[in-house]
Design an enzyme around this catalytic site. Structure first.
Site, short mmCIF file in Angstrom:
data_model
loop_
_atom_site.label_atom_id
_atom_site.label_comp_id
_atom_site.label_asym_id
_atom_site.label_seq_id
_atom_site.Cartn_x
_atom_site.Cartn_y
_atom_site.Cartn_z
N GLU A 1 -5.31 -8.64 0.73
CA GLU A 1 -6.03 -8.30 1.96
C GLU A 1 -7.49 -8.00 1.66
OE1 GLU A 1 -4.44 -5.17 4.47
OE2 GLU A 1 -2.39 -5.80 4.01
N GLU B 1 0.80 -1.22 0.00
CA GLU B 1 0.00 0.00 0.00
C GLU B 1 0.84 1.29 0.00
OE1 GLU B 1 -3.02 -0.16 3.02
OE2 GLU B 1 -4.02 -1.76 1.93
N1 LIG Z 1 -13.04 4.10 2.82
N2 LIG Z 1 -12.17 3.40 2.85
N3 LIG Z 1 -11.28 2.83 2.88
C1 LIG Z 1 -10.43 1.83 2.81
C2 LIG Z 1 -9.04 2.40 2.87
C3 LIG Z 1 -8.15 1.35 3.35
C4 LIG Z 1 -6.80 1.91 3.66
N4 LIG Z 1 -6.19 1.10 4.74
C5 LIG Z 1 -5.81 -0.10 4.49
O1 LIG Z 1 -5.95 -0.60 3.42
C6 LIG Z 1 -5.17 -0.91 5.61
C7 LIG Z 1 -4.48 -2.09 5.21
C8 LIG Z 1 -3.11 -2.38 5.81
O2 LIG Z 1 -2.31 -3.14 4.92
C9 LIG Z 1 -3.22 -3.16 7.13
O3 LIG Z 1 -1.99 -3.08 7.81
C10 LIG Z 1 -4.36 -2.58 7.99
O4 LIG Z 1 -4.36 -3.21 9.26
C11 LIG Z 1 -5.65 -2.85 7.24
C12 LIG Z 1 -6.88 -2.44 8.07
O5 LIG Z 1 -6.92 -1.05 8.21
C13 LIG Z 1 -5.68 -2.16 5.91
#
Ligand SMILES: N=[N+]=NCCCCNC(=O)[C@@H]1[C@H]2[C@H](O)[C@@H](O)[C@H](O)[C@@H](CO)[C@@H]12
Length: 450
Positions: free
Chosen positions: A354, A166
């Site tokens: 994910e 990301e």
């Molecule tokens: N509207 N809306 N939005 C969605 C936007 C998502 C942006 N955050 C991520 O993708 C993080 C990713 C990360 O790899 C992980 O380390 C986090 O724990 C997960 C859970 O938060 C996800």
């Protein structure tokens, strides 16, 4: 929809990341990371939580692998902590740090679980941050050397490699909005960081090819499809620009070798150009073997004059179901983004690296967690993934976020995404949630109830 039966060889997995689960933040020679520094800075993390102990996976990894076997996952996506291996980010190797990952991989292979390693899931060595971090082009070079070390150390053991997790979140949450480490707040800095992250990805791919290693290498992007709130031209335009800002800004350089033209022009006009060098885009767009997609939700966007460079705002979908993160539950968005990536960017294999949800999980007296909301969330998203597969998208696997409850960045331990419940207050005891038992059935049968 007829019976939903996934291919026999579909790679059902679960994912975590180093800072979120390992703990042992200063043990066995590990160097400080920017997330150690950020979480130790008062006011940054909910409840003052830190990753100092987290899920104590550094010490409990054998138990966690037993739980992975119980669930029956075929692959485990995790990240390695750069400062645990190279405390200063470059030069001296911390053998004890490397040995931890050797033991982890050996035990995974013994359990017949295929490792997928993410080289960077946000925990930059603080020593490199002290030299500018990702704003400094040298960090891209140091990342590539860290990648070389890992490729050589795990040659023949690990065959699924993700360079970055990301880059949008690293660049913008970490450098434009200040919600993530290192906590700077400058949009143009974020664009420079994004460029160096992408450059480092391409440099690592070059080394992977040079080392002529068995296996596949890719990158993981968080893709959040944007939909116009109305059918007015202005809403459609606003949605298209926000979609470019989150999705195309990374997809386009990696697969087309250029930034999205209109948005690049808007940035240059308003912020001035960030620094690049001739040949950068060729490096960034080196051929990769797969794309990892992290999907959580969508954005509904409407025109809002003067609010930002995009003249756009995201509409809060109050009347729609959402997770504890406040993210709308929109399974259809997963199908849409899979089909769009395959149609507009690449016919390479795709992995959902994910997908998952935070819900208000409660541990009962009997040690059960009845998380039917997560079962429904995952089941609905599995069905969309299946629909994309049936429509010809080369989807190879699906990693549920997350294997276990963990440190949810600025939210600390207040949000639970795991298939496994972690009882932080009582020795980090682990309990399989109902969703883990349900997932075991899905994997065994390769089927999701229609
Ligand atoms: N509207 N809306 N939005 C969605 C936007 C998502 C942006 N955050 C991520 O993708 C993080 C990713 C990360 O790899 C992980 O380390 C986090 O724990 C997960 C859970 O938060 C996800």
């Amino acid at each position: 929809m007829a019976k939903i039966i996934f291919p026999e060889d579909f790679i059902w997995g679960a994912a975590t990341s180093s800072y979120q689960i390992e703990g042992a933040f200063n043990e066995d020679g590990k160097g400080e990371s920017i997330w150690d520094r950020f979480s130790h800075t008062p006011g940054k993390i909910e409840n003052g939580d830190t990753g100092d102990i987290a899920c104590d996976h550094y010490h409990l990894y054998r138990e966690d692998i037993e739980l992975m076997k119980e669930i029956g996952i075929r692959s485990y996506r995790f990240s390695t902590s750069w400062p645990r291996i190279l405390p200063e980010g470059k030069g001296r190797v911390n053998q004890k740090g490397l040995d931890f990952y050797k033991r982890l991989v050996d035990n995974l292979l013994k359990a017949n679980i295929r490792p997928m390693i993410t080289l960077y899931h946000w925990d930059l060595p603080q020593a490199l941050q002290d030299k500018g971090g990702w704003t400094n082009r040298d960090t891209a070079k140091y990342f590539a050397e860290y990648a070389r070390l890992m490729f050589e150390e795990f040659n023949g053991l690990v065959d699924l490699w993700v360079t970055h997790n990301e880059p949008w979140v690293v660049a913008f949450e970490g450098h434009a909005f200040g919600n993530h480490a290192p906590g700077t707040k400058d949009f143009k800095t974020a664009l420079q960081v994004a460029h160096h992250l992408l450059l480092s990805h391409g440099m690592a791919v070059d080394i992977f090819r040079e080392e002529d290693l068995p296996g596949e290498i890719g990158i993981t992007l968080n893709l959040t499809p944007a939909y116009p709130a109305g059918d007015s031209e202005k809403d459609v335009k606003a949605a298209s620009l926000l979609d470019d800002y989150i999705n195309a800004w990374f997809l386009s350089p990696v697969f087309k070798g250029s930034y999205p033209e209109e948005l690049h022009h808007i940035y240059e006009q308003n912020l001035g150009a960030f620094t690049t060098q001739p040949g950068d885009m060729d490096i960034i767009s080196r051929d990769i073997d797969f794309l990892g997609i992290n999907y959580y939700s969508r954005m509904v966007v409407r025109h809002k004059p003067g609010d930002n460079l995009f003249n756009a705002e995201v509409v809060k979908m109050e009347d729609r179901p959402s997770t504890e993160m406040g993210w709308e539950i929109y399974p259809q968005g997963l199908y849409d983004i899979l089909v769009r990536v395959n149609k507009e960017y690449t016919d390479k294999p795709l992995y959902i690296t994910e997908n998952g949800a935070a819900f208000d999980d409660k541990l009962t007296e009997e040690g059960k967690i009845h998380d039917e909301k997560r079962i429904n969330y995952l089941g609905d998203h599995f069905k969309q993934a299946y629909k994309a597969l049936k429509d010809g998208v080369p989807l190879r696997g699906y990693y549920v976020w997350s294997l276990m409850d963990n440190f949810e960045w600025a939210y600390g331990y207040s949000k639970r995404f795991g298939l496994i419940y972690v009882d932080y207050e009582n020795g980090n005891r682990r309990f399989l949630k109902d969703s883990a038992l349900w997932y075991r059935e899905v994997i065994e049968k390769g089927q999701v109830e229609a």
